[in-house]
Structure formats: structure tokens, C-alpha cells
Design a protein around this motif. Structure first.
Motif, PDB file in Angstrom:
ATOM      1  N   ALA A  84       3.984  13.406  -4.873  1.00 45.39           N
ATOM      2  CA  ALA A  84       4.251  13.221  -6.301  1.00 45.39           C
ATOM      3  C   ALA A  84       5.713  12.880  -6.543  1.00 45.39           C
ATOM      4  O   ALA A  84       6.035  11.959  -7.298  1.00 45.39           O
ATOM      5  CB  ALA A  84       3.867  14.492  -7.068  1.00 45.39           C
ATOM      6  N   ASP A  88       7.580   9.127  -7.807  1.00 46.19           N
ATOM      7  CA  ASP A  88       8.174   9.152  -9.147  1.00 46.19           C
ATOM      8  C   ASP A  88       9.538   8.498  -9.180  1.00 46.19           C
ATOM      9  O   ASP A  88       9.927   7.911 -10.176  1.00 46.19           O
ATOM     10  CB  ASP A  88       8.294  10.599  -9.630  1.00 46.19           C
ATOM     11  N   LYS A 394      -0.495  11.392  -8.802  1.00 54.09           N
ATOM     12  CA  LYS A 394      -0.486  12.506  -9.748  1.00 54.09           C
ATOM     13  C   LYS A 394      -1.088  13.763  -9.113  1.00 54.09           C
ATOM     14  O   LYS A 394      -2.145  13.719  -8.493  1.00 54.09           O
ATOM     15  CB  LYS A 394      -1.244  12.133 -11.026  1.00 54.09           C
TER      16      LYS A 394
END
Length: 744
Positions: A84, A88, A394
Motif C-alpha cells: 500500500a 502511494d 488498497k
């Protein structure tokens, strides 16, 4: 206190020649070579070869499968968190340190990154010593120290030459491990046996959680690939894919091996023979090749990862300035050759010193601490739902937090003492970095954490009540340098129990509205240097009084608004009307008015005596007594005596009044002394001057603004000339400050 800043622009905003703005590196490593290979080779390590039979023998087949599943679950959850974070933001050199520092701040990143570097550097020695021991066991005619030193230098030379060459060397090692597994798969049983689903408690020499603690390091190899983040072609794609693939591959192999072992030997044989896999294999030497490959691959993974963490620490200014050279890179791939040389020196010295058994548990704790903080980072970012946190991979925040709890539990199960030692070291580094006041040019999750807490807190505060009253002060000081006693007085009152906002009103003609923010920063820096923790607000208005009214009406958010306004006494007759109108306006806004009239010659004197001219707990009396009590909680005023003074017209009333006041003081538990004075026809202000001339601070109540309030206030000013520093108090209507005292 020295301030450290990076001299060069932040990496996030200035793409280097190596890395393009879309987070790709044209000359970097791919997913298989840069992440999957180092990760799977570290996972399939010496524990698989030398301890897996021992695990099966102690807890049985079902127990082993349970241990493998629990261990891999924690690693899998951590891999999800890493994925994750990696999808990002741009992930550059430093791996886990880089991710943590950009999420939870440079202090937290550094506190984890520095121990992580030393853990990886010392791990090089740990693995090369293990390799040397296996050579001696196989051949018996070599000196272990020399073999370990030569091996350490060899893996360092590989890393110094090129990370890509070192990765290619790992392909050969992977081939040796694959060969060993194939040889084991086609092997033969050692004896006739029945599969023990769960170990007999009478035969088992070790409890379940002890065996779990021994096996768990076998699945903690995911950092080997993450540490190569700066050398990857597409880190945001390679890290999730390669890491999760390595974890999955390791899980499948670890679930199959115990089944085969349980079918080929009984529990006692599995426990007694560390190299049981060699005895079972179709070709025994292949297992030795696998053991050597496992130790060498782990050593290479550590010698590749550690210098890159060191390089990132130096580039971010975490290390002292004289060590900034460690941030330099060499060649088109920006390889940390200086950092590799330093790591080689540390590993070589450790090999020469000898036994690492004492510190090995602490090294494991540092790796697990890194896992824990990575999970916390991803969990916090996901929970806060910050607009800036938009990973393409996610993961629900609860999974990350579950991974963090798993890491913490395993740390205590493995070694509680080592866990505490690691925590103390990490905390010490964190405090050291905080005291250095490192400044960063990237945002992290800490502001988001406080924003979430503030948001929830504001909605939960509700209306002000007597039980939880705190002074939230709006100080209309103007330029702090000119009215410093106002700020000092407000700070003494709050003593970290409430909030202070220092306000300044700028004439519209003197400064552009866009410069207010710069002015606020200047005032805030000045106050921080003076050791006062406050909020700052600057507004622009046609004059001071209009600006002050605007602040009183609008400043704050929801129920979190100032309840007390601190003013300086106005000495200009031409401004008396406007000043008194402001006092009346504040009172109508249901806020306390506290006016400090400073004696410029005496200041606050010796901070030893506070006189409160009292008329009972109602209205001004309750607030004055409360302010005096709060003032005494400050360090400067802690030795001050509070004298509660009352005036009665005749001697006959003095005794009963004295008894009543003493009873009130005793019930309120404020440590004040009372003094009842008989006027005998003398004016109040004559008694005031006579009785309070030696006080350090005087509290006087003022009447509610009404008709002729300006004349009243001017008369009050003239009759208190020459007194020590005096505080005029006007309590907000509709609130019982006496109940605040009695609720304590």
C-alpha cells in the motif's frame, strides 16, 4: 539548539537523472531480480535446512502447519502494508526507512532506520559465520575465522562491483536451493513411521510457542527486496508483486516440506539430527549446496540492503553533518560504494570479535520493530483517509493494525528482554533526533493524526461546564515585545491546562492582507524562543478596536472558543470611550475580561504575595479566587501566599465575617488566608492602598458595564495609581465560577 536542514532540494520534488517523475528508472532492476529473488532466498534460509525437522519433531505435523500459517500470516499482512505504501508514493533508496520517514516523520523513520542499518550490517557477519561453520563441519580442515573473513570480503566485493552483478550471483544460489529441494523431493524414507498429527506431550521437549519463536525468523525475509527500492526500475509495481510472490512461494514450500518429513522419519530422529534433510535427500550433497546458498544469499541481501539504508539516512540529514559523505552515490546507478565499504568494516570487525549469540535476539527485534512500524504507518494512513494517501494497492487499515499487533506479540514471545532492549534503543534515538530539531520538506501522517483527534475532540467537547472548565485565553497584546507581561501573565494562568492565543491587529493601510501569515510566523517563532507555547492570530482592520471586536466575535471553532480575554490597561484618555466599549462588547459576548495594569517599576515583584479583594464566591469573586489559585500552580508563583481581603463597615460584623470566610476557604481547599478589615468610615481605596502596598499582585473586581461606564473606569484608574501590578476582573455572565472551585 542547532538546527539541521538539508542543503539540497527534496528528492520528492526534484527528479534525478536516474529517476523520472513517473517513478521509473530506465536502468534499474526488475521485479524478479530486484525484489522476488532476494526476498525468496532470504525466506528459504538456514532455518529451513537446519531447524525444520526439529520443529516437526517437537510439535507434530498439525502444529508445524499451524506455526507456518501463523508466521506467514504476519509476514503477509506486513507485505500488504508495504504494498500500500509503495503504490502511494515514489519509493526511493532506503526501503523501509524511506517509507516510514515519509509516513510517520523523520524522527520515527530515523529511530527505526538507524537500528535497521546496524541489524543488516551485523547480519552480514552472522550469515558468513554460519557459512564458515557449515564448511568446517563438511571438510573440517579449515580455520573458521579465515573462511568467514574471506566470505565477508567476497560478498562485499560483489556488492561494490555492482548490485546487478550481485543479483546475478543470487541466481546461481537460487539454482542451488532449487536443486536441493528437488533432491529432497525424490528422496527416500529413513524408517517406517506413522504420521504424528500432533506431538505427544511426553515426547515433546519444547513448548509450542518456543518452537514458534525459533521458526518465525524463517519468514522474515521480505525486507531484502524492499531495501533495493532505489535500484528498481518500477518500485511501486515491483515491490508489491515481488514481495507478495515471495511470501506465497515460501508458504507453499513450507507447507509441503513438513508433510514429507513427517512421512519419512519419526519425531525423535527429526529432533536429534539437524541435517535430517541431507539424510532423506536423493543426493545428499545437494542439501549442503542449499545450506551454503541460503547463508550466502542472506549475506548478499544484507550487504546490498544495509548501505542503501545508510545512504538514505545521510541524504535526509538524519546522521550528523560530518557523515554526509555516506550519502554519496557512484556510477550511473547511484550505488552506495562508500556505505558498502563502511558496512564491510562493521561486518569484518564483528567477524573478528566472534560469537553473535548474545546480540542475535536483539537484531531480530529490530527487524520485527521495522515490520511493526510499517504496519502502523499503513494502518494510520488508511484510518485517517487523508486525501494525499491514494495507493493503487488498497488495504483496509484494520489488516495493517492486525499485522502490527501480530509483530508485537511475536516479539514478546521470542524474547521479552530483547524486545525491551530494542524498544529502549529506538526510543533513545527518537528523542535524540527530536532534540536535533530536524526539518523535513515532505509531509507525514502526524498532522493527519492530530487533525483526526482534533476533529473528534471538537465534536465531543460540548458546552462548557463547571467540572471541566479550563482557561482558554485570547491575549490582545499587539506586538509581543511591547506587551510581554500580558503574555507572561496569561502563560502563568494556563500552565498547560488551557490554550492561549496571542492576537495582533494591523491597520489596513500598513500591511497587505497577504502578509498576515508571515507576520504570524514571525510572532510564533519569537514566542517559541521565549518558551511560551501559544497559538497566534493576526488580523487586519481599520483600527485596533474594530479588529479586537472581530476577533472576539469570530475566533475559534465550534465550542472551542476563548472564554477569557486578557487586555492591557489603556492609559490614553482620548481612547477611553472606545476601550470601555470594547470591554462592554466582550462582556456581552459572555467572555471574562481580565485587564492587567502593570507597575512598570516593580513588575510582578517577588512573586510571593497575591491580594484578592473579595466580595464572595458569586460573580467576580469566584473568578478572582479561581485565577489566583491557577496562578499559584505556575513555577514562578508556587511559593506565593493568597490573601483574601474583605472590608466590613463595623467591628461587630468582623468576627462573623471572618468565620464565614475561613469556612469557605477550608471547604475550597485553596490554601489562602483571610483578612477582614474594618473601614471605620475610611474610603475603600484608602484601605486598598494601605493594605496592599506590599503585595506583588492585586485582584480587583469591576462592575458590569452600563451607563457612565467610561467615567467609572477612569475614576478606577485614577484611584489605583501607585499600586503594585493590578488585575481588574469582570466575570462572564451566566457562569458560576464558585462551582468550579467547589467541584475540585
Amino acid at each position: 539548539m542547532k538546527l539541521f536542514k538539508r542543503a539540497d532540494p527534496p528528492e520528492e520534488t526534484q527528479p534525478t537523472a536516474k529517476t523520472s517523475p513517473d517513478n521509473t528508472n530506465d536502468t534499474g532492476l526488475g521485479t524478479f531480480g530486484g525484489v522476488y529473488t532476494p526476498s525468496i532466498l532470504t525466506i528459504l534460509g538456514v532455518i529451513m535446512y537446519l531447524r525444520f525437522g526439529w520443529v516437526v519433531g517437537n510439535v507434530g505435523l498439525l502444529g508445524t502447519l499451524l506455526i507456518v500459517t501463523l508466521s506467514t500470516s504476519i509476514t503477509f499482512l506486513t507485505s500488504l502494508s508495504v504494498s500500500a505504501i509503495a503504490t502511494d508514493r515514489i519509493v526511493r533508496g532506503g526501503g523501509a526507512y524511506y517509507m516510514i520517514s515519509r509516513s510517520l516523520g523523520i524522527e520515527t523513520g530515523g529511530a527505526v532506520g538507524i537500528p535497521l542499518y546496524f541489524a543488516q550490517a551485523l547480519s552480514v557477519a552472522l550469515y558468513t559465520i554460519g557459512f564458515a561453520e557449515s564448511i568446517i563441519d563438511a571438510f573440517g580442515s579449515f580455520n573458521q575465522l579465515y573462511v568467514a573473513l574471506i566470505t565477508t570480503i567476497a560478498v562485499a566485493v560483489l556488492a561494490l562491483t555492482s548490485a546487478e552483478i550481485a543479483i546475478k550471483a543470487q541466481y546461481l544460489i537460487m539454482g542451488a536451493i532449487v536443486l536441493s529441494l528437488i533432491s529432497f523431493a525424490f528422496g527416500q524414507p529413513l524408517e517406517a513411521t506413522t504420521i504424528e498429527i500432533w506431538a505427544d506431550s511426553g515426547q515433546s521437549s519444547e513448548p509450542f510457542w518456543t518452537v514458534f519463536a525459533v521458526f518465525f525468523p524463517a519468514v522474515t525475509g521480505i525486507m531484502a527486496g524492499v531495501s533495493m527500492s532505489g535500484d528498481l526500475r518500477e518500485p511501486s509495481r515491483s515491490i508489491p508483486t515481488g514481495t507478495l510472490a515471495a511470501v506465497g512461494t515460501g508458504y507453499v514450500i513450507y507447507m509441503i516440506l513438513p508433510i514429507v518429513m513427517a512421512m519419512r522419519a519419526d519425531a525423535s530422529t527429526l529432533i536429534e539430527n539437524p541435517l535430517i534433510m541431507k539424510e532423506m535427500a536423493f543426493w545428499g550433497p545437494a542439501i549442503l549446496f542449499g545450506v551454503w546458498g541460503a547463508t550466502l544469499s542472506s549475506a548478499i541481501g544484507s550487504i546490498l540492503g544495509a548501505p542503501r539504508v545508510l545512504q538514505a539516512l545521510a541524504r535526509d540529514g538524519v546522521l550528523p553533518g560530518r557523515l554526509s559523505v555516506l550519502g554519496n552515490g557512484s556510477g550511473p546507478n547511484d550505488e552506495p560504494r562508500i556505505g558498502t565499504a563502511v558496512t564491510l568494516g562493521i561486518a569484518t570487525a564483528t567477524v573478528c570479535i566472534g560469537d553473535l549469540n548474545i546480540i542475535a535476539p536483539v537484531l531480530t527485534m529490530f527487524f520485527l520493530t521495522t515490520y511493526l512500524v510499517l504496519n502502523v504507518s499503513a494502518g494510520i494512513e488508511g484510518f485517517l483517509q487523508s486525501p494525499s494517501f491514494r495507493p493503487t494497492f488498497k488495504v483496509h487499515w484494520s489488516l495493517s493494525m492486525l499485522g502490527a499487533l501480530g509483530c508485537l506479540a511475536v516479539m514478546f514471545l521470542i524474547n521479552a528482554v530483547a524486545t525491551v532492549i530494542a524498544a529502549v534503543i529506538v526510543l533513545a534515538i527518537f528523542i535524540w533526533l527530536q532534540r536535533r530539531e530536524l526539518e523535513t520538506t515532505w509531509g507525514d501522517a502526524r498532522r493527519g493524526i492530530w487533525m483526526a483527534l482534533v476533529r473528534e475532540g471538537i465534536f465531543q467537547i460540548g458546552e462548557e461546564d463547571t467540572k471541566n472548565w479550563r482557561p482558554h485565553i485570547l491575549v490582545l497584546s499587539g506586538i509581543p515585545k511591547k506587551r510581554w507581561p500580558l503574555i507572561q501573565f496569561a502563560d502563568d494562568l494556563t500552565h498547560n491546562r488551557g490554550m492561549i492565543t496571542v492576537c495582533s491587529v494591523l491597520p489596513s493601510s500598513s500591511r497587505d492582507v497577504s502578509q498576515q501569515s508571515d507576520m504570524q510566523d514571525t510572532i510564533r517563532e519569537y514566542l517559541e524562543k521565549r518558551g511560551v507555547q501559544v497559538l497566534v492570530r493576526v488580523v487586519t482592520a481599520t483600527d485596533f478596536f474594530d479588529g479586537a471586536k472581530l476577533l472576539v466575535e469570530t475566533y475559534g471553532i465550534g465550542p472551542l472558543t476563548p472564554n477569557t480575554v486578557v487586555l492591557g490597561d489603556s492609559q490614553e484618555p482620548s481612547r477611553s470611550d472606545r476601550y470601555c466599549q470594547l470591554v462592554a462588547h466582550i462582556h456581552k459576548a459572555k467572555k471574562n475580561v481580565v485587564i492587567l495594569r502593570e507597575n512598570s517599576e516593580r513588575g510582578f515583584g517577588q512573586y510571593r504575595r497575591i491580594d484578592v479583594w473579595w466580595g464572595g464566591l458569586q460573580n467576580n469573586g469566584g473568578l478572582m479566587l479561581l485565577l489566583a489559585y491557577l496562578l499559584r500552580t505556575d513555577m514562578d508563583w508556587r511559593n506565593a501566599e493568597v490573601h483574601l481581603k474583605l472590608v466590613v463597615p463595623e467591628e461587630s460584623a468582623a468576627q462573623a465575617t471572618q468565620a464565614n470566610v475561613d469556612s469557605v476557604i477550608q471547604n475550597l481547599r485553596i490554601g489562602a488566608s483571610s483578612q477582614v478589615l474594618v473601614s471605620q468610615g475610611r474610603p475603600f481605596y484608602d484601605i486598598l492602598h494601605e493594605s496592599s502596598q506590599d503585595a506583588d499582585l492585586i485582584f480587583l473586581g469591576i462592575r458590569t458595564p452600563g451607563e457612565n461606564f467610561t467615567e467609572y473606569y477612569q475614576d478606577l484608574q485614577s484611584k489605583t495609581v501607585g499600586l503594585p501590578s493590578t488585575v481588574f476582573v469582570l466575570a462572564a455572565p451566566g457562569f458560576s465560577y464558585g462551582e468550579v472551585l467547589s467541584d475540585r
